[in-house]
Structures are given as C-alpha cells and as structure tokens.
Design a protein around this motif. Structure first.
Motif, PDB file in Angstrom:
ATOM      1  N   ILE A   1    -105.065  28.638  92.200  1.00 27.80           N
ATOM      2  CA  ILE A   1    -105.073  28.150  90.814  1.00 27.80           C
ATOM      3  C   ILE A   1    -103.889  27.221  90.557  1.00 27.80           C
ATOM      4  O   ILE A   1    -104.020  26.210  89.865  1.00 27.80           O
ATOM      5  N   GLU A   2    -102.736  27.535  91.136  1.00 32.38           N
ATOM      6  CA  GLU A   2    -101.556  26.687  90.956  1.00 32.38           C
ATOM      7  C   GLU A   2    -101.705  25.335  91.654  1.00 32.38           C
ATOM      8  O   GLU A   2    -101.186  24.336  91.177  1.00 32.38           O
ATOM      9  N   LEU A   3    -102.429  25.298  92.780  1.00 37.90           N
ATOM     10  CA  LEU A   3    -102.528  24.075  93.577  1.00 37.90           C
ATOM     11  C   LEU A   3    -103.754  23.221  93.301  1.00 37.90           C
ATOM     12  O   LEU A   3    -103.764  22.028  93.611  1.00 37.90           O
TER      13      LEU A   3
ATOM     14  N   SER B   1    -103.820  33.024  98.176  1.00 36.23           N
ATOM     15  CA  SER B   1    -104.057  34.010  97.124  1.00 36.23           C
ATOM     16  C   SER B   1    -104.738  33.279  95.972  1.00 36.23           C
ATOM     17  O   SER B   1    -104.671  32.042  95.868  1.00 36.23           O
ATOM     18  N   LYS B   2    -105.391  34.034  95.110  1.00 32.70           N
ATOM     19  CA  LYS B   2    -106.058  33.431  93.947  1.00 32.70           C
ATOM     20  C   LYS B   2    -105.037  32.692  93.086  1.00 32.70           C
ATOM     21  O   LYS B   2    -105.283  31.574  92.626  1.00 32.70           O
ATOM     22  N   LYS B   3    -103.866  33.292  92.904  1.00 36.02           N
ATOM     23  CA  LYS B   3    -102.811  32.675  92.088  1.00 36.02           C
ATOM     24  C   LYS B   3    -102.375  31.343  92.696  1.00 36.02           C
ATOM     25  O   LYS B   3    -102.241  30.346  91.988  1.00 36.02           O
ATOM     26  N   ALA B   4    -102.172  31.311  94.012  1.00 35.61           N
ATOM     27  CA  ALA B   4    -101.732  30.082  94.674  1.00 35.61           C
ATOM     28  C   ALA B   4    -102.808  28.997  94.568  1.00 35.61           C
ATOM     29  O   ALA B   4    -102.495  27.822  94.328  1.00 35.61           O
TER      30      ALA B   4
ATOM     31  N   SER C   1    -112.821  31.268  91.717  1.00 32.79           N
ATOM     32  CA  SER C   1    -111.476  30.918  92.164  1.00 32.79           C
ATOM     33  C   SER C   1    -111.041  31.821  93.317  1.00 32.79           C
ATOM     34  O   SER C   1    -110.376  31.373  94.254  1.00 32.79           O
TER      35      SER C   1
ATOM     36  N   SER D   1    -109.510  20.973  87.168  1.00 37.18           N
ATOM     37  CA  SER D   1    -108.898  21.800  86.138  1.00 37.18           C
ATOM     38  C   SER D   1    -109.400  23.236  86.228  1.00 37.18           C
ATOM     39  O   SER D   1    -110.573  23.467  86.512  1.00 37.18           O
ATOM     40  N   VAL D   2    -108.525  24.172  85.972  1.00 39.83           N
ATOM     41  CA  VAL D   2    -108.941  25.578  85.913  1.00 39.83           C
ATOM     42  C   VAL D   2    -109.455  25.921  84.528  1.00 39.83           C
ATOM     43  O   VAL D   2    -109.991  27.002  84.314  1.00 39.83           O
TER      44      VAL D   2
ATOM     45  N   GLY E   1    -105.003  21.780  90.797  1.00 48.86           N
ATOM     46  CA  GLY E   1    -104.789  20.600  89.962  1.00 48.86           C
ATOM     47  C   GLY E   1    -104.389  19.369  90.761  1.00 48.86           C
ATOM     48  O   GLY E   1    -104.672  18.241  90.363  1.00 48.86           O
ATOM     49  N   LYS E   2    -103.748  19.574  91.908  1.00 45.07           N
ATOM     50  CA  LYS E   2    -103.366  18.447  92.767  1.00 45.07           C
ATOM     51  C   LYS E   2    -104.593  17.743  93.341  1.00 45.07           C
ATOM     52  O   LYS E   2    -104.493  16.639  93.865  1.00 45.07           O
TER      53      LYS E   2
END
Length: 75
Positions: free
Chosen positions: A50-52, A45-48, A35, A59-60, A54-55
């Motif tokens: 992971i949040e995006l 960023s890794k967080k961003a 990731s 799946s994470v 799914g669009k």
C-alpha cells in the motif's frame, strides 16, 4: 498460486521487481487482486504494498461511490 513465464525483450530496462510490482499494481487497480493478494504476488507485506503502489500511479483510494459508502460504514 501459479507461475507465469513472460518473455520480456532485453531492451526493456526494468528490473524484475519493478515489472512484478507494475503488474500487481495494475491487477489491484483493476480489482482483479486484493491489496493482500497483490502484496503476496511481489513478496511484500500488505502495508508495504500500500505504501509503494502510488509510485506506480495507482491509488489505494477508491473512486467508486459504493466503495466510499462501504468504507464510511465500516470506519
């Protein structure tokens, strides 16, 4: 990091960002990139990432039993 030049037909209506994100998401899904590596590929960023991701129908959450056991052990 290397750069790859890809010729995309003009009639493909997709932004450069979406194309890069789709490629990064697929490489992440296929476990070719972590990731963090996928996030770096698209400048997030890794967080961003992971949040995006799914669009892009990725799946994470792993469906591998061994990955799930490893995640539980490391929780």
């Amino acid at each position: 990091m290397r750069t790859v030049l890809i010729h995309v037909p003009d009639d493909v209506e997709m932004s450069d960002y979406d194309f890069s994100m789709m490629l990064a998401a697929k490489l992440y899904e296929d476990q070719k990139l972590s990731s963090g590596q996928a996030a770096q590929m698209v400048g997030l960023s890794k967080k961003a990432f992971i949040e995006l991701v799914g669009k892009y129908d990725v799946s994470v959450l792993s469906t591998s039993i061994s990955d799930l056991h490893s995640d539980i052990a490391n929780a």
